[in-house]
Design an enzyme around this catalytic site. Structure first.
Site, PDB file in Angstrom:
ATOM      1  N   ARG A  31       0.853  -1.212   0.000  1.00  0.00           N
ATOM      2  CA  ARG A  31       0.000   0.000   0.000  1.00  0.00           C
ATOM      3  C   ARG A  31       0.878   1.247   0.000  1.00  0.00           C
ATOM      4  NH1 ARG A  31      -3.650   3.462  -1.149  1.00  0.00           N
ATOM      5  NH2 ARG A  31      -5.049   4.197   0.474  1.00  0.00           N
ATOM      6  N   GLN A 104      -5.845  -1.410  12.068  1.00  0.00           N
ATOM      7  CA  GLN A 104      -5.281  -0.071  11.994  1.00  0.00           C
ATOM      8  C   GLN A 104      -4.386   0.086  10.760  1.00  0.00           C
ATOM      9  OE1 GLN A 104      -6.423   1.968  14.320  1.00  0.00           O
ATOM     10  NE2 GLN A 104      -5.413   3.751  13.481  1.00  0.00           N
ATOM     11  N   GLY A 107      -6.575   0.321   7.738  1.00  0.00           N
ATOM     12  CA  GLY A 107      -7.452   1.488   7.684  1.00  0.00           C
ATOM     13  C   GLY A 107      -8.859   1.079   7.295  1.00  0.00           C
ATOM     14  N   GLU A 131     -13.358 -21.450  27.105  1.00  0.00           N
ATOM     15  CA  GLU A 131     -12.571 -22.138  28.148  1.00  0.00           C
ATOM     16  C   GLU A 131     -12.259 -21.231  29.336  1.00  0.00           C
ATOM     17  OE1 GLU A 131     -12.077 -25.326  28.184  1.00  0.00           O
ATOM     18  OE2 GLU A 131     -12.610 -25.769  26.125  1.00  0.00           O
ATOM     19  N   THR A 133     -13.293 -17.014  30.643  1.00  0.00           N
ATOM     20  CA  THR A 133     -13.030 -15.654  30.179  1.00  0.00           C
ATOM     21  C   THR A 133     -11.677 -15.146  30.675  1.00  0.00           C
ATOM     22  OG1 THR A 133     -14.038 -14.648  32.127  1.00  0.00           O
ATOM     23  CG2 THR A 133     -15.513 -15.119  30.248  1.00  0.00           C
TER      24      THR A 133
END
Length: 151
Positions: A31, A104, A107, A131, A133
Site C-alpha cells: 500500500r 489499523q 485502515g 474455556e 473468560t
C-alpha cells in the site's frame, strides 16, 4: 480437560495473531501513501513490531503449557493448570491486540470483506470467552500466586 482446552485455545490464538501479522505486513509493503509504502511510516512499523512480539510471546507460553501437559504425572496439576491459564490469557488478549493492530494498518479497507481483517477481529474476540473468560484466567492466576481464592 480444561487445561488441554485452554492450551488449544492459546495455540489457535497464536495462529490468529500470526495471520494478522502476515496480512498487515504484506499490506503495509504494497500500500502506497504519500509516495511511499506505508511500511516506511514509523507508526506502522510500531504496530507490526508490537504484533510480532505478541505472536512470539504467545507461542512461547503455549509451548510451555504444552510441554507441561506432555510431561503428565511428572508435573503437578496446579503447575499445568497455571501454565495453561497464563497461555490462554496472554494469547487470547494478544490475538485481539494483533487484530486491532492489523485493522489499523489496513485502515478503512479493514472493514471490506475483500480482506481477512474483519474475520480475524471477530475470531480473536470470541477466543477471550472460550474455556474461561479473561477475568476467570486472572482469578486462577491470582489464586495461584496468593493462595487466596477470590471466586
Amino acid at each position: 480437560a480444561l487445561d488441554k482446552g485452554r492450551m488449544s485455545i492459546a495455540a489457535g490464538c497464536v495462529g490468529i495473531a500470526r495471520g494478522c501479522l502476515d496480512a498487515a505486513t504484506a499490506y503495509a509493503k504494497e500500500r502506497v501513501q504519500f509516495g511511499k509504502p506505508i511500511a516506511a511510516h514509523q507508526l506502522v512499523q510500531e504496530l507490526l513490531a508490537d504484533t510480532a512480539v505478541d505472536v512470539d510471546a504467545g507461542r512461547m507460553l503455549t509451548w510451555l503449557a504444552a510441554d507441561l501437559l506432555d510431561r503428565g504425572d511428572r508435573v503437578s496439576r496446579s503447575e499445568m493448570s497455571l501454565a495453561a491459564s497464563k497461555a490462554k490469557l496472554f494469547a487470547s488478549e494478544a490475538a485481539v491486540r494483533a487484530a486491532n493492530n492489523c485493522l489499523q494498518v489496513f485502515g478503512g479497507y479493514g472493514y471490506v470483506d475483500e480482506y481477512p481483517v474483519g474475520k480475524y477481529l471477530r475470531d480473536a474476540r470470541v477466543m477471550t470467552l472460550y474455556e474461561g473468560t479473561t477475568q476467570i484466567q486472572k482469578l486462577i492466576i491470582g489464586r495461584a500466586l496468593t493462595g487466596v481464592s477470590a471466586f
